[in-house]
Design a protein around this motif. Structure first.
Motif, PDB file in Angstrom:
ATOM      1  N   SER A   1       0.823  -1.211   0.000  1.00 35.47           N
ATOM      2  CA  SER A   1       0.000   0.000   0.000  1.00 35.47           C
ATOM      3  C   SER A   1       0.859   1.264   0.000  1.00 35.47           C
ATOM      4  N   ASN A   2       2.095   1.154   0.456  1.00 31.26           N
ATOM      5  CA  ASN A   2       2.988   2.314   0.497  1.00 31.26           C
ATOM      6  C   ASN A   2       3.982   2.332  -0.656  1.00 31.26           C
ATOM      7  N   ASN A   3       3.962   1.313  -1.486  1.00 32.87           N
ATOM      8  CA  ASN A   3       4.952   1.178  -2.544  1.00 32.87           C
ATOM      9  C   ASN A   3       4.323   1.477  -3.900  1.00 32.87           C
ATOM     10  N   SER A   4       5.160   1.737  -4.902  1.00 29.77           N
ATOM     11  CA  SER A   4       4.629   2.029  -6.241  1.00 29.77           C
ATOM     12  C   SER A   4       5.662   1.709  -7.305  1.00 29.77           C
ATOM     13  N   PHE A   5       5.180   1.180  -8.415  1.00 27.47           N
ATOM     14  CA  PHE A   5       5.997   0.787  -9.571  1.00 27.47           C
ATOM     15  C   PHE A   5       5.217   1.169 -10.816  1.00 27.47           C
ATOM     16  N   ALA A   6       5.847   1.914 -11.720  1.00 27.10           N
ATOM     17  CA  ALA A   6       5.159   2.378 -12.925  1.00 27.10           C
ATOM     18  C   ALA A   6       5.937   1.999 -14.173  1.00 27.10           C
ATOM     19  N   ILE A   7       5.190   1.715 -15.218  1.00 26.67           N
ATOM     20  CA  ILE A   7       5.746   1.411 -16.533  1.00 26.67           C
ATOM     21  C   ILE A   7       5.142   2.394 -17.530  1.00 26.67           C
TER      22      ILE A   7
ATOM     23  N   PHE B   1       5.094  15.268 -14.186  1.00 34.03           N
ATOM     24  CA  PHE B   1       5.696  15.217 -12.853  1.00 34.03           C
ATOM     25  C   PHE B   1       6.005  16.598 -12.297  1.00 34.03           C
ATOM     26  N   ASP B   2       6.407  17.516 -13.171  1.00 31.17           N
ATOM     27  CA  ASP B   2       6.969  18.787 -12.728  1.00 31.17           C
ATOM     28  C   ASP B   2       6.386  19.914 -13.570  1.00 31.17           C
ATOM     29  N   SER B   3       5.491  20.686 -12.998  1.00 34.74           N
ATOM     30  CA  SER B   3       4.838  21.761 -13.761  1.00 34.74           C
ATOM     31  C   SER B   3       5.824  22.832 -14.196  1.00 34.74           C
TER      32      SER B   3
ATOM     33  N   GLU C   1      -3.037  20.247 -21.294  1.00 34.31           N
ATOM     34  CA  GLU C   1      -1.808  19.497 -21.118  1.00 34.31           C
ATOM     35  C   GLU C   1      -1.597  19.149 -19.644  1.00 34.31           C
ATOM     36  N   ASP C   2      -1.082  17.938 -19.408  1.00 36.35           N
ATOM     37  CA  ASP C   2      -0.818  17.516 -18.031  1.00 36.35           C
ATOM     38  C   ASP C   2       0.482  18.143 -17.540  1.00 36.35           C
ATOM     39  N   CYS C   3       0.352  19.044 -16.567  1.00 33.39           N
ATOM     40  CA  CYS C   3       1.495  19.758 -15.997  1.00 33.39           C
ATOM     41  C   CYS C   3       1.464  19.607 -14.487  1.00 33.39           C
ATOM     42  N   GLY C   4       2.390  18.846 -13.944  1.00 33.64           N
ATOM     43  CA  GLY C   4       2.440  18.665 -12.510  1.00 33.64           C
ATOM     44  C   GLY C   4       1.227  17.944 -11.948  1.00 33.64           C
ATOM     45  N   THR C   5       0.606  17.086 -12.748  1.00 26.75           N
ATOM     46  CA  THR C   5      -0.629  16.419 -12.321  1.00 26.75           C
ATOM     47  C   THR C   5      -0.383  15.020 -11.764  1.00 26.75           C
ATOM     48  N   VAL C   6       0.842  14.510 -11.891  1.00 33.02           N
ATOM     49  CA  VAL C   6       1.115  13.117 -11.530  1.00 33.02           C
ATOM     50  C   VAL C   6       2.231  13.051 -10.489  1.00 33.02           C
ATOM     51  N   LYS C   7       1.969  12.327  -9.408  1.00 31.66           N
ATOM     52  CA  LYS C   7       3.021  12.045  -8.441  1.00 31.66           C
ATOM     53  C   LYS C   7       3.821  10.860  -8.951  1.00 31.66           C
ATOM     54  N   PRO C   8       5.129  11.001  -9.162  1.00 38.23           N
ATOM     55  CA  PRO C   8       5.903   9.897  -9.740  1.00 38.23           C
ATOM     56  C   PRO C   8       5.975   8.696  -8.818  1.00 38.23           C
ATOM     57  N   ALA C   9       5.958   7.510  -9.407  1.00 36.40           N
ATOM     58  CA  ALA C   9       6.087   6.270  -8.657  1.00 36.40           C
ATOM     59  C   ALA C   9       7.511   6.126  -8.132  1.00 36.40           C
ATOM     60  N   ASN C  10       7.693   5.236  -7.169  1.00 36.58           N
ATOM     61  CA  ASN C  10       9.024   5.017  -6.610  1.00 36.58           C
ATOM     62  C   ASN C  10      10.013   4.498  -7.648  1.00 36.58           C
ATOM     63  N   VAL C  11       9.536   3.634  -8.551  1.00 38.78           N
ATOM     64  CA  VAL C  11      10.361   3.075  -9.624  1.00 38.78           C
ATOM     65  C   VAL C  11       9.615   3.259 -10.933  1.00 38.78           C
ATOM     66  N   ILE C  12      10.320   3.747 -11.954  1.00 41.18           N
ATOM     67  CA  ILE C  12       9.705   3.982 -13.262  1.00 41.18           C
ATOM     68  C   ILE C  12      10.556   3.289 -14.323  1.00 41.18           C
ATOM     69  N   SER C  13       9.935   2.437 -15.117  1.00 37.04           N
ATOM     70  CA  SER C  13      10.614   1.708 -16.186  1.00 37.04           C
ATOM     71  C   SER C  13      10.185   2.267 -17.544  1.00 37.04           C
ATOM     72  N   ILE C  14      11.174   2.653 -18.367  1.00 36.31           N
ATOM     73  CA  ILE C  14      10.905   3.236 -19.688  1.00 36.31           C
ATOM     74  C   ILE C  14      11.813   2.561 -20.709  1.00 36.31           C
ATOM     75  N   SER C  15      11.217   2.040 -21.767  1.00 36.18           N
ATOM     76  CA  SER C  15      12.009   1.305 -22.751  1.00 36.18           C
ATOM     77  C   SER C  15      12.159   2.021 -24.082  1.00 36.18           C
ATOM     78  N   TYR C  16      11.680   3.232 -24.195  1.00 33.87           N
ATOM     79  CA  TYR C  16      11.937   4.028 -25.397  1.00 33.87           C
ATOM     80  C   TYR C  16      13.297   4.696 -25.282  1.00 33.87           C
ATOM     81  N   TYR C  17      13.928   4.939 -26.413  1.00 36.48           N
ATOM     82  CA  TYR C  17      15.198   5.650 -26.394  1.00 36.48           C
ATOM     83  C   TYR C  17      15.475   6.291 -27.747  1.00 36.48           C
ATOM     84  N   TYR C  18      16.386   7.241 -27.754  1.00 36.96           N
ATOM     85  CA  TYR C  18      16.868   7.896 -28.959  1.00 36.96           C
ATOM     86  C   TYR C  18      18.329   7.504 -29.189  1.00 36.96           C
ATOM     87  N   ASN C  19      18.835   7.768 -30.376  1.00 38.17           N
ATOM     88  CA  ASN C  19      20.271   7.893 -30.526  1.00 38.17           C
ATOM     89  C   ASN C  19      20.640   9.233 -29.894  1.00 38.17           C
TER      90      ASN C  19
END
Length: 648
Positions: A252-258, A348-350, A379-397
Motif C-alpha cells: 500500500s505504500n509502494n509504487s511501480f510504474a511502466i 511530474f513537474d509543472s 496538457e498535463d502539468c504537474g498532475t502526476v506524483k511519480p512512482a518510486n520506480v519507473i521503467s521506460i524502454s523508449y530511447y533515442y540515438n
C-alpha cells in the motif's frame, strides 16, 4: 552556455562579428553540422512568417547538482535517503531574478516591446512571437525550410548566437537547430512464432519507430520451464536466475510504474492468458491507468506492432511483483501526435511543462492537439506524483538530439533522483551502434557506413540507470553464468547496447569502475571509435533479455531485447523498496552511487562473456567487474536486499 559540470561538447566558439545596427560580439550558442537523414533543403523561410521563440532559462545551482544527489544517494553519506520534497527542488533550481531580467532587457534592447515578452508562470521560460526577419537579426541566424520524404515541412537554422553577457542565462532557444527525431522502443523490430521463421517488422508510427518482441511458441508447444530456460524465459526462470523468492507486504505504500506511448497498448485478455500460464495471481488484475496528455489503451490498432511491447512490459512487470503489488501504467499521448519523455516529465513537474514552458514541437507532443481526432484537453502539468520506480524502454540515438536538449532533460531526471525516484532506461539493442544500426561519421551525421560508436539517450544521462541485456547460453541452466545478449533474430543480430556518451562527462560514482575496465580489459586493437575523453559510460547493470514468452493475440510469442530486461529490473527494485518500507525506511531512489560503491561489489552476478558488436567492430567485451556491455552484471536479489536494508 552553462550546463551542469556534465556535458563534454558544450565547448562553444566565440565568433566576433559586426552586425548593423549592433556592434556587440555574439557567442555561438548551438550549431547543427548536418541535415538528418530523410530531410532536404527547400529554401529560405519567408521573412514575415511568425516564429514562436522560446528561451529556456538557465537554472540556479545546476553546477552543484551532482553534489546534492550524491548527498542523498551515496551509501557513505550521512544524509543517505533524506530525499528532497518537490518544493525544495523548485526553490533550489528556479532561475534567478538576474537571469530573467538579463534576458528580458536583452530582448527589449533589440526592439521587442515589454508587452511582447512573457515569462512563464513558473519562471523557467520566456516566450516571444517574432517574425523570421526579427528572429534572424536577434539570433544572427538564417531560417530555412526543410522537407521530409514523407512530405512534412520543418523550419530550422544551422546555428544561432547569443551575446556573451546573456549566454550564461539561456540553456537553448526553440525553434532553432533542433530537428524531428525518431524515438524507438527496444527490443529490435522482429518477431516470429516458436519454431517458425518470422517477418521483420519496423512500423514507423508518425515519427516513432516501434520495435517489438518475438514469439517463443504457439500454445500447442510445451516447455519444462526451468529445464528449458535456455530456449524460453518465463517468470519462473527469472526468479531462479536472480533469487526472487520475496513476497511483498508493504504494497500500500509502494509504487511501480511502466511508461507506454500511444498507440502502443496492452491487451487485457492477453494479460489474463499470460497469467493463466505463468502467474495465476495476476489473472483479472489490471494496471492502474494514469492517462497523460490523452493517453488511452486503444484497441482500434492491434497486432504485434501495437501490442507486443506493452504486453511484454506489463506481463513481466506485474508477474514479478506478484498480484499483491499494484502496477501503474503511464499511458502517454494521443494516437495522432503521440508523446515523448518530456511529456512524462511535464506531468511530474509543472515547472518543466508545456510549449509555454519547455517542450520542443519538433520532438515533443504539444497539447491540446489541434489535429482532427487529437486530444483537446489541457496538457498535463504537474498532475502526476511519480512512482518510486519507473521503467521506460523508449530511447533515442544520443546524436539525434542537441547537447542542450539532452542536458536539460538530464537535469530533470536528476531532480527525480533527489526526490527518491528510480528511473530506468533500456540501453539499446544494437551493440555500439544506434537505432537501425546507424553509426556516426566524423561530421556528426549518422549512416550505416559510419565507423564511430553511436550511444543511446537517455541511458547516457548520469542520473538514470541504464539497463543492458544478458542471455542464458544454449544448453546451459539458470544456475550457470549468463553471457551478454548476442542473438540472431529475423531482422539481424541483437546485441546489448553500451558504450560512452558524447554529451556527458563521467560522474564521480563511476570513475573507478570505468578506469579499471579501460586499463585492464579493453579489447586489444579496438579502433578509437568511441569517446575516450572521460565520458559517462553505460549500461549500469543488466538482466536477461532473450527468448521471453509473452501472450499476444491469444498465442505465445518469444521476445528479445533490453526492453525485456528493463521492466524486470524495475520489478526487482520495487521488491527491494518493499523490504525497506516494511522496515520503516525510505525507497532506494537513485541507485547508481550505491551500486558502484565498494560495499555493493558482491551484489551482482558478474557477466564476463560476450561482446556488443557494431560499426564494423566487435565492440566492447564483457569482463570482470563493470563493462560497457553488461554493466556491473545481473541482480543478486538476496544480496541487494541485505545491503539496502543495512543502509539508513
Amino acid at each position: 552556455m552553462r550546463f551542469l559540470t556534465l556535458p563534454l561538447v558544450f565547448l562553444y566558439i566565440l565568433r566576433w562579428a559586426v552586425a548593423k545596427p549592433r556592434i556587440l560580439p555574439s557567442l555561438l550558442h548551438e550549431k547543427r553540422n548536418h541535415v538528418p537523414p530523410g530531410w532536404s533543403h527547400s529554401g529560405r523561410h519567408h521573412a514575415m512568417a511568425v516564429l514562436p521563440l522560446r528561451f529556456a532559462l538557465s537554472q540556479r545551482n545546476i553546477h552543484t547538482i551532482e553534489h546534492y544527489i550524491n548527498d542523498v544517494a551515496h551509501p557513505a553519506s550521512p544524509n543517505y535517503g533524506n530525499h528532497w520534497t518537490a518544493t525544495q527542488v523548485a526553490e533550489k533550481f528556479t532561475p534567478s531574478h538576474d537571469t530573467i531580467e538579463t534576458v528580458k532587457t536583452w530582448l527589449s534592447d533589440n526592439g521587442f516591446g515589454w508587452d511582447r515578452i512573457r515569462v512563464t508562470n513558473l519562471q523557467g521560460w520566456i516566450e516571444l512571437n517574432a517574425t523570421v526577419q526579427e528572429a534572424e537579426k536577434l539570433l544572427w541566424a538564417e531560417y530555412h525550410v526543410y522537407k521530409h520524404a514523407s512530405g512534412k515541412e520543418h523550419i530550422s537554422c544551422e546555428s544561432y548566437h547569443i551575446p556573451p553577457h546573456v549566454a550564461p542565462h539561456i540553456d537553448f532557444v526553440t525553434p532553432t537547430v533542433h530537428f524531428d527525431v525518431i524515438v524507438s522502443r527496444s527490443p529490435e523490430a522482429s518477431h516470429r512464432k516458436i519454431g517458425a521463421s518470422g517477418t521483420p517488422i519496423n512500423t514507423n508510427m508518425q515519427g516513432r519507430s516501434f520495435n517489438g518482441p518475438k514469439t517463443t511458441g504457439s500454445n500447442s508447444e510445451t516447455f519444462n520451464q526451468l529445464d528449458d530456460c535456455d530456449q524460453l524465459i518465463t517468470p519462473l526462470c527469472l526468479r531462479a536466475l536472480y533469487g526472487l523468492g520475496y513476497k511483498p507486504r508493504a504494497t500500500s505504500n509502494n509504487s511501480f510504474a511502466i511508461a507506454e506511448f500511444t498507440p502502443g497498448a496492452y491487451v487485457p485478455s492477453d494479460l489474463d492468458n499470460f497469467g493463466k500460464a505463468y502467474a495465476p495471481d495476476i489473472v483479472g488484475k489490471r494496471p492502474k491507468l494514469v492517462s497523460i496528455d490523452g493517453g488511452t489503451v486503444q484497441a482500434a490498432l492491434t497486432g504485434f506492432d501495437y501490442n507486443g511491447e506493452s504486453n511484454l512490459d506489463l506481463q513481466y512487470g506485474m508477474a514479478l511483483v506478484t498480484g499483491a503489488q499494484n502496477v501503474t501504467l503511464y499511458q502517454l499521448g494521443d494516437s495522432i501526435q503521440h508523446a515523448s519523455d518530456n511529456n512524462l516529465l511535464n506531468a511530474f513537474d509543472s515547472s518543466y511543462c508545456g510549449f509555454d514552458g519547455g517542450d520542443d514541437p519538433n520532438i515533443d507532443g504539444i497539447y491540446p492537439d489541434q489535429a482532427p481526432g487529437g486530444y483537446k484537453g489541457k496538457e498535463d502539468c504537474g498532475t502526476v506524483k511519480p512512482a518510486n520506480v519507473i521503467s521506460i524502454s523508449y530511447y533515442y540515438n544520443e546524436a539525434d538530439l542537441t547537447p542542450a536538449y539532452t542536458a536539460r532533460q538530464c537535469v530533470e531526471f536528476a531532480k527525480l533522483g533527489l526526490m527518491g525516484i528510480t528511473v530506468l532506461f533500456a540501453s539499446g539493442d544494437n551493440g555500439v551502434a544506434g537505432l537501425i544500426n546507424a553509426c556516426l561519421n566524423p561530421d556528426g551525421s549518422q549512416s550505416a557506413n559510419g565507423r564511430l560508436f553511436n550511444p543511446s539517450f537517455p541511458g547516457t544521462c548520469p542520473y538514470v540507470t541504464s539497463v543492458g541485456a544478458t542471455q542464458v547460453n544454449v544448453n546451459s541452466t539458470v544456475y550457470q553464468p549468463e553471457s551478454a545478449c548476442e542473438q540472431l533474430i529475423s531482422s539481424g543480430f541483437l546485441y546489448s547496447g553500451g558504450g560512452f556518451s558524447n554529451h556527458f562527462s563521467i560522474p564521480d560514482y563511476q570513475k573507478d569502475a570505468v578506469q579499471n575496465y579501460l586499463k585492464n580489459y579493453l579489447t586489444p586493437g579496438l579502433p578509437l571509435s568511441y569517446n575516450s575523453t572521460g565520458s559517462r559510460a553505460h549500461p549500469d547493470l543488466s538482466a536477461n533479455g532473450a527468448k521471453y514468452a509473452i501472450s499476444l493475440q491469444g498465442n505465445f510469442t518469444r521476445v528479445y531485447g533490453t526492453s525485456a530486461s528493463t521492466p524486470v529490473v524495475g520489478a526487482i527494485l520495487t521488491l527491494i523498496n518493499d523490504a525497506r518500507l516494511l522496515a520503516g525506511k525510505k525507497p532506494i531512489g537513485f541507485i547508481n552511487p550505491a551500486i558502484y560503491s565498494p560495499s555493493f561489489s558482491d551484489a551482482f552476478h558478474d557477466v564476463t562473456n560476450g561482446t556488443n558488436p557494431g560499426c564494423g567492430t566487435l565492440g566492447f567485451n564483457a569482463a570482470k567487474g563493470w563493462d560497457p556491455v553488461t554493466g556491473l552484471g545481473t541482480p543478486n536479489f538476496p544480496k541487494l536486499v541485505e545491503k539496502w536494508l543495512a543502509l539508513p
